[in-house]
Design an enzyme around this catalytic site. Structure first.
Site, PDB file in Angstrom:
ATOM      1  CE  LYS A 168      70.311  26.294  43.044  1.00 33.54           C
ATOM      2  NZ  LYS A 168      70.040  26.902  41.740  1.00 33.54           N
ATOM      3  CB  ALA A 170      67.228  26.648  37.277  1.00 33.27           C
ATOM      4  N   GLY A 221      69.296  17.369  37.034  1.00 28.66           N
ATOM      5  CA  GLY A 221      70.219  18.207  36.278  1.00 28.66           C
ATOM      6  C   GLY A 221      71.293  17.358  35.627  1.00 28.66           C
ATOM      7  CB  SER A 222      74.548  18.272  34.168  1.00 24.50           C
ATOM      8  OG  SER A 222      75.355  18.632  35.267  1.00 24.50           O
ATOM      9  CD  GLU A 243      65.389  13.226  35.620  1.00 27.18           C
ATOM     10  OE1 GLU A 243      66.298  13.034  34.769  1.00 27.18           O
ATOM     11  OE2 GLU A 243      64.510  14.081  35.508  1.00 27.18           O
ATOM     12  CB  CYS A 277      66.745  14.541  31.059  1.00 30.42           C
ATOM     13  SG  CYS A 277      67.062  15.930  32.110  1.00 30.42           S
TER      14      CYS A 277
HETATM   15  C1  SIN Z   1      63.300  15.862  32.168  1.00 33.14           C
HETATM   16  O1  SIN Z   1      63.623  16.198  31.061  1.00 33.14           O
HETATM   17  O2  SIN Z   1      64.115  15.832  33.060  1.00 33.14           O
HETATM   18  C2  SIN Z   1      61.905  15.467  32.532  1.00 33.14           C
HETATM   19  C3  SIN Z   1      61.041  15.176  31.409  1.00 33.14           C
HETATM   20  C4  SIN Z   1      59.689  14.639  31.791  1.00 33.14           C
HETATM   21  O3  SIN Z   1      59.312  14.567  32.962  1.00 33.14           O
HETATM   22  O4  SIN Z   1      58.998  14.267  30.879  1.00 33.14           O
END
Ligand code: SIN
Length: 475
Positions: A168, A170, A221-222, A243, A277
């Site tokens: 799924k 976003a 995600g968060s 992650e 992230c």
């Molecule tokens: C992410 O921000 O979750 C992934 C960033 C990346 O794969 O470089």
């Protein structure tokens, strides 16, 4: 949960209008799936698993490679779609398409390296054989910040391992996902091997984590949502890969190459307008070089153009939506109220008619620990600078967070570099490198930043079950 409840009823609305965050215009309107439709898809993937899990590694590898080729052949169109629905500059979007495709290419190869073992037994008439088998139907929930790559680094290893897969994406960015899946089917991957569905995140999360036919849930995600998914997966003891959020420190040592540090800080901090992230979230700079580093950084950052990602000269695209925008603006306002100085940027625009939001790349100085930005992930183009005197103080500041995804440092001093590498509690470390992500390496976080690794030879592990056979020979 009774998986037949809500059967046939749309989860949110029947259709979803996907908006261009730079203009507020409708890019496309897509159909949403009902619980009944998603359940039917899971059942079909469960049947598909019986066949797919018995294919040879070569067969799976060839199909993944064909999918890779098809994505590469359509990279310009996919990149345009990413810019339209996510907002990132076209050049970055093109980089993401290639990065995404590379996961399929990488795992097409890894499919052939799922090795077993034989282990010496303690009895002369016994043999122990260890094998690794696909885990089953895998369900993924993916974010909007990398609409292509966050999917391929899950579906690539899943299919390579012999699992079937449902995702799924976003609701902000489903178009890239649907187009990638279309290219996958065109390449020959059967529809009962992978599927892409769109519905309300919370309800899909509940369905995936409780569904008896799903054996693994993987999420990017968060941290807050990740914790919920882990908790909900407990009732059926599902394998989970998470992650989650980050709060990356970026340390600039007194023996750093400052021009390199500035260039790589920009690469890390302002990629995707700071919406990754692993973006540097706190710049921790040695006091001896803080003045020079800051003025070089401010000069370089003030040249970054803000606007629509389809304009080739633009380096910083829009913020994905109003919620994300409000969080960033709140962090800037909070820091300024508590005494931070805006060295560059500090401006933001929101168009009330279209809801398009932009934040100018911002550097904050005179920052202290009381400010929200020092504790919360920003997910925007804002960098606070704090200073340190000793390397241990830098490490203490860097590790003072529940997150442990990515950390960066800049030094030409090898001994200090090794000391930093060994003492930073992070899963991904960039030493003089603002862009450490690559398909060959195991990406993932420590502490509340996640469970499991994606990419590298480790990336396929969590899609496999380990089984051993103990054979007793005739005496
Ligand atoms: C992410 O921000 O979750 C992934 C960033 C990346 O794969 O470089």
């Amino acid at each position: 949960m009774d998986i037949t409840e809500n059967q046939g009823r749309p989860l949110l609305k029947d259709t979803l209008a996907v908006l261009n965050p730079a203009t507020g215009e409708v890019v496309d309107t897509v159909k949403c799936d009902s619980i009944g439709e998603i359940n039917a898809k899971i059942v079909s993937l469960h049947h598909g698993f019986q066949k797919w899990s018995k294919t040879t590694a070569d067969e799976r590898s060839i199909l993944l490679r064909k999918w890779y080729d098809n994505i590469m052949a359509h990279q310009q169109d996919l990149a345009k779609l990413i810019t339209l629905e996510n907002g990132k500059p076209f050049k970055e979007a093109l980089g993401e398409v290639v990065y995404a495709a590379k996961y399929l290419e990488w795992f097409a190869e890894e499919a052939k390296r799922i090795y077993g073992r034989t282990v010496p037994a303690s009895s002369a008439n016994k043999r122990i054989i260890v094998t690794r088998e696909p885990i089953g139907v895998v369900a993924a929930i993916t974010p909007w910040n990398f609409p292509a790559a966050m999917i391929t680094r899950k579906v690539g290893p899943a299919l390579a391992a012999g699992c079937t897969f449902i995702v799924k994406p976003a609701p902000d960015t489903p178009l890239t996902a649907f187009e990638m899946f279309r290219l996958g089917y065109e390449a020959g991957i059967p529809e009962d091997v992978m599927g892409c569905v769109l519905a309300d995140g919370k309800q899909v999360g509940e369905l995936f984590t409780s569904h008896p036919l799903i054996r693994k849930v993987t999420f990017t995600g968060s941290t807050a949502v990740g914790k919920e998914l882990i908790k909900n997966s407990a009732s059926t003891v599902k394998n989970v890969s998470m992650e989650l959020g980050g709060h990356a420190p970026l340390i600039v040592d007194k023996e750093a190459d400052l021009d390199l540090a500035v260039q790589q800080t920009i690469a890390s901090k302002f990629r995707n307008a700071g919406q990754t992230c692993i973006c540097a979230n706190r710049l921790i700079v040695h006091e001896a070089i803080a003045g020079v580093f800051t003025s070089k950084l401010v000069q370089a950052v003030s040249l970054l153009k803000v606007g629509n990602g389809l304009d080739e000269s633009v380096a910083i695209g829009p913020i994905i939506n109003k919620k994300g925008f409000n969080k960033i603006v709140n962090q800037i306002k909070d820091a300024v109220k508590k005494g931070a100085k805006v060295a560059t940027g500090g401006k933001y625009i929101v168009d009330d008619d279209t809801n398009a939001c932009f934040v100018y790349p911002t550097i904050l100085t005179n920052v202290d620990d009381s400010m929200i930005i020092m504790h919360e992930e920003t997910f925007g183009p804002v960098a606070p600078i704090v200073t340190f005197q000793s390397i241990d103080e830098a490490i203490r500041l860097a590790n003072d967070t529940p997150y442990g995804l990515a950390a960066y440092f800049f030094t030409e001093n090898v001994s200090r570099g090794m000391y930093l590498s060994e003492n930073l509690q992070y899963g991904v470390i960039g030493w003089n490198d603002g862009g450490p992500s690559t398909v060959q390496a195991p990406f993932g976080g420590m502490k509340e930043s996640g469970i499991g690794r994606e990419g590298g030879s480790e990336g396929i592990e969590s899609y496999l079950e380990v089984k051993y056979v103990s054979i007793k020979l005739a005496d």
